[in-house]
Design a protein around this motif. Structure first.
Motif, PDB file in Angstrom:
ATOM      1  N   LEU A   1       0.974  -1.189  -0.074  1.00  0.00           N
ATOM      2  CA  LEU A   1      -0.128   0.126  -0.149  1.00  0.00           C
ATOM      3  C   LEU A   1       1.058   1.397   0.052  1.00  0.00           C
ATOM      4  N   TYR A   2       0.208   2.418  -0.365  1.00  0.00           N
ATOM      5  CA  TYR A   2       1.092   3.852  -0.395  1.00  0.00           C
ATOM      6  C   TYR A   2       0.376   4.618   0.528  1.00  0.00           C
ATOM      7  N   VAL A   3       1.196   5.457   1.263  1.00  0.00           N
ATOM      8  CA  VAL A   3       0.773   6.547   1.951  1.00  0.00           C
ATOM      9  C   VAL A   3       1.099   7.785   1.681  1.00  0.00           C
ATOM     10  N   SER A   4       0.416   8.611   1.278  1.00  0.00           N
ATOM     11  CA  SER A   4       0.619  10.011   0.950  1.00  0.00           C
ATOM     12  C   SER A   4       1.033  10.851   1.894  1.00  0.00           C
ATOM     13  N   LEU A   5       2.062  11.923   1.764  1.00  0.00           N
ATOM     14  CA  LEU A   5       2.240  12.859   2.565  1.00  0.00           C
ATOM     15  C   LEU A   5       2.006  14.035   1.977  1.00  0.00           C
ATOM     16  N   SER A   6       1.377  14.938   2.590  1.00  0.00           N
ATOM     17  CA  SER A   6       1.127  16.343   1.909  1.00  0.00           C
ATOM     18  C   SER A   6       0.682  17.408   3.183  1.00  0.00           C
ATOM     19  N   LYS A   7       0.927  18.565   2.588  1.00  0.00           N
ATOM     20  CA  LYS A   7       0.731  19.783   3.478  1.00  0.00           C
ATOM     21  C   LYS A   7       0.026  20.736   2.723  1.00  0.00           C
ATOM     22  N   THR A   8      -0.738  21.632   3.380  1.00  0.00           N
ATOM     23  CA  THR A   8      -1.556  22.718   3.160  1.00  0.00           C
ATOM     24  C   THR A   8      -0.534  23.809   2.583  1.00  0.00           C
ATOM     25  N   VAL A   9      -1.041  24.456   1.500  1.00  0.00           N
ATOM     26  CA  VAL A   9      -0.096  25.574   1.191  1.00  0.00           C
ATOM     27  C   VAL A   9      -1.045  26.717   0.302  1.00  0.00           C
ATOM     28  N   LYS A  10      -0.731  27.798   0.331  1.00  0.00           N
ATOM     29  CA  LYS A  10      -1.691  29.107  -0.163  1.00  0.00           C
ATOM     30  C   LYS A  10      -1.247  28.872  -1.809  1.00  0.00           C
ATOM     31  N   SER A  11      -2.244  29.021  -2.674  1.00  0.00           N
ATOM     32  CA  SER A  11      -2.199  28.973  -3.791  1.00  0.00           C
ATOM     33  C   SER A  11      -3.307  30.020  -4.351  1.00  0.00           C
ATOM     34  N   GLY A  12      -2.654  31.369  -4.901  1.00  0.00           N
ATOM     35  CA  GLY A  12      -3.673  32.358  -5.311  1.00  0.00           C
ATOM     36  C   GLY A  12      -4.392  32.707  -4.076  1.00  0.00           C
ATOM     37  N   GLY A  13      -5.721  32.831  -3.963  1.00  0.00           N
ATOM     38  CA  GLY A  13      -6.319  33.301  -2.932  1.00  0.00           C
ATOM     39  C   GLY A  13      -6.971  32.220  -2.099  1.00  0.00           C
ATOM     40  N   SER A  14      -6.685  30.778  -2.270  1.00  0.00           N
ATOM     41  CA  SER A  14      -7.106  29.952  -1.550  1.00  0.00           C
ATOM     42  C   SER A  14      -6.002  28.862  -1.116  1.00  0.00           C
ATOM     43  N   TYR A  15      -6.396  27.794  -0.230  1.00  0.00           N
ATOM     44  CA  TYR A  15      -5.350  26.910   0.366  1.00  0.00           C
ATOM     45  C   TYR A  15      -5.755  25.502  -0.524  1.00  0.00           C
ATOM     46  N   VAL A  16      -4.433  24.750  -0.797  1.00  0.00           N
ATOM     47  CA  VAL A  16      -4.559  23.472  -1.306  1.00  0.00           C
ATOM     48  C   VAL A  16      -3.869  22.645  -0.659  1.00  0.00           C
ATOM     49  N   SER A  17      -3.958  21.222  -0.856  1.00  0.00           N
ATOM     50  CA  SER A  17      -3.230  20.176  -0.397  1.00  0.00           C
ATOM     51  C   SER A  17      -2.372  19.980  -1.240  1.00  0.00           C
ATOM     52  N   GLU A  18      -0.926  19.933  -1.129  1.00  0.00           N
ATOM     53  CA  GLU A  18       0.052  19.685  -2.075  1.00  0.00           C
ATOM     54  C   GLU A  18       0.867  18.248  -1.392  1.00  0.00           C
ATOM     55  N   GLU A  19       1.068  17.302  -2.261  1.00  0.00           N
ATOM     56  CA  GLU A  19       1.822  16.129  -2.138  1.00  0.00           C
ATOM     57  C   GLU A  19       3.254  16.239  -1.952  1.00  0.00           C
ATOM     58  N   THR A  20       3.934  16.004  -0.746  1.00  0.00           N
ATOM     59  CA  THR A  20       5.296  16.255  -0.769  1.00  0.00           C
ATOM     60  C   THR A  20       6.039  15.138  -0.664  1.00  0.00           C
ATOM     61  N   GLY A  21       5.334  13.905  -0.565  1.00  0.00           N
ATOM     62  CA  GLY A  21       6.342  12.714  -0.518  1.00  0.00           C
ATOM     63  C   GLY A  21       5.214  11.571  -0.159  1.00  0.00           C
TER      64      GLY A  21
END
Length: 402
Positions: A241-261
């Motif tokens: 199985l795979y576990v995605s690591l992500s963090k919340t970053v600001k993109s434009g005027g909103s916040y999105v989840s970005e996979e980091t590893g």
């Protein structure tokens, strides 16, 4: 007699439509493509089919499948063939062909298991209210030698406490079926369970909650990805199985989840114990997440990862039993159009010239040795009357195995 007048009128209309279709197709013949060996062992690609679109303008494209025998356009495919290709993933198509009766109504490749002796399918179904459903395992086991199929239903232990159950993998061990599931309650992270079921009815299923440890960096979140794997129905002593690591970053005027590893989870399918993966090559490959193409394949005790990077295609092969790993970098002629991994071979389709605007080129690499073992180019069949340049209007977007 009056009740049949509509049928008599309708049949000629159908025949006229079909006849018109084939007359039009004959009047506008499409080029016949074929995968032509340039070097290496053609047996490696005997079951390879390239999927693409042919057309010289956006308003006219035809879906086409190409292999070493020739090409087949979707417009010429039988209705059954169209349905099979639309509904079944490549790993299931051969099973549908070889065992049509058993495979009827079975659509989830992760519920399948096949070895030399048997073909099994385990699905989860539910009845009752959505907040407290009654879950059952629906089990079908085909004995290949006797051609007999055993089917039975059995309740999922403790199933009422979950809202959703997803089958991730089915294997066999000690003459039992092992079913790995992701169980989702109303709140919280999913739980991983390993159920043991009998090959015959009458045996009470057992349930084992699987525990695992995934280090999560600060300001990051971990998410279990139960459906991000290459599909395979072959026997394996492990499940991946795979576990995605992500963090919340600001993109434009909103916040999105970005996979980091990401992290890999490997379980021994017999005892349910987590097998730790200690490989710097794998850690480096998983860093940055899946921003580009990434695939992973588990075959026996060998784990293979492939990722497209700015430098080329990076691969890592890891032996779960010994803990040894090795990484390689492949630099194809042009940017890859499509990549596929099967067993210990990597199949890469590119353009055949540096600019990439020419005939599709298939290169097969043995990941164990790093050697190129096959190269073939898509061209026109012998006696095809179209000009050779017409192949530039062919776009290959996928590769499957029959």
């Amino acid at each position: 007699m009056k009740r049949y007048w509509f049928s008599f009128l309708f049949v000629p209309l159908i025949l006229a439509g079909v006849g018109s279709y084939y007359i039009q197709a004959a009047a506008n013949p499409l080029p016949e493509f074929v995968l032509q060996r340039q070097s290496g062992d053609s047996g490696i690609t005997s079951n390879v089919v390239l999927q693409g679109n042919f057309g010289n303008n956006p308003e006219f494209t035809e879906s086409v499948s190409i292999d070493a025998q020739g090409s087949e356009y979707r417009r010429d495919t039988t209705l059954f063939g169209k349905l099979t290709r639309s509904w079944y993933v490549p790993e299931m198509r051969k099973l549908v062909k070889d065992y049509p009766g058993f495979m009827r109504g079975k659509l989830n490749v992760r519920s399948l298991y096949e070895d030399e002796k048997r073909l099994a399918y385990v699905d989860v179904n539910s009845e009752g209210p959505a907040d407290s459903p009654d879950y059952t395992f629906d089990v079908s086991v085909l004995d290949k030698s006797t051609k007999q199929t055993v089917t039975y239903k059995t309740a999922v232990p403790g199933g009422k406490q979950y809202r959703v159950l997803i089958v991730h993998d089915v294997q066999a061990a000690d003459e039992n079926l092992k079913v790995l599931t992701a169980n989702y309650a109303a709140h919280g992270e999913p739980e991983l369970h390993l159920y043991t079921l009998g090959l015959q009815s009458g045996k009470e299923p057992t349930d084992q909650l699987l525990t695992y440890d995934v280090p999560v960096p600060s300001e990051s979140e971990a998410s279990l990805q139960t459906n991000y794997m290459s599909d395979d129905v072959k026997p394996s002593p492990y499940s991946l199985l795979y576990v995605s690591l992500s963090k919340t970053v600001k993109s434009g005027g909103s916040y999105v989840s970005e996979e980091t590893g990401g992290r890999l989870l490997v379980f021994n399918i017999t005892n349910g114990q987590e097998v730790k993966i200690n490989s710097k090559e794998i850690d480096d490959l998983l860093s940055g997440g899946r921003s580009n193409y990434m695939d992973m394949m588990l075959a026996g005790e060998w784990l293979t990862l492939v990722k497209r990077t700015d430098e080329g295609i990076r691969t890592v092969r890891y032996n779960i039993k010994s803990g040894q790993s090795s990484g390689q970098l492949f630099s194809p002629v042009t940017n890859p159009w499509t990549i596929a991994v099967k067993d210990h071979f990597m199949y890469v389709v590119t353009g055949s010239k540096p600019k990439g605007d020419s005939a599709p080129l298939l290169t097969v690499v043995d990941l164990a040795s790093g050697n190129t073992v096959y190269q073939g180019i898509v061209g026109l069949r012998e006696n095809d009357r179209h000009s050779a340049e017409i192949v530039n209007n062919l776009n290959v977007y996928g590769l499957t195995f029959q």
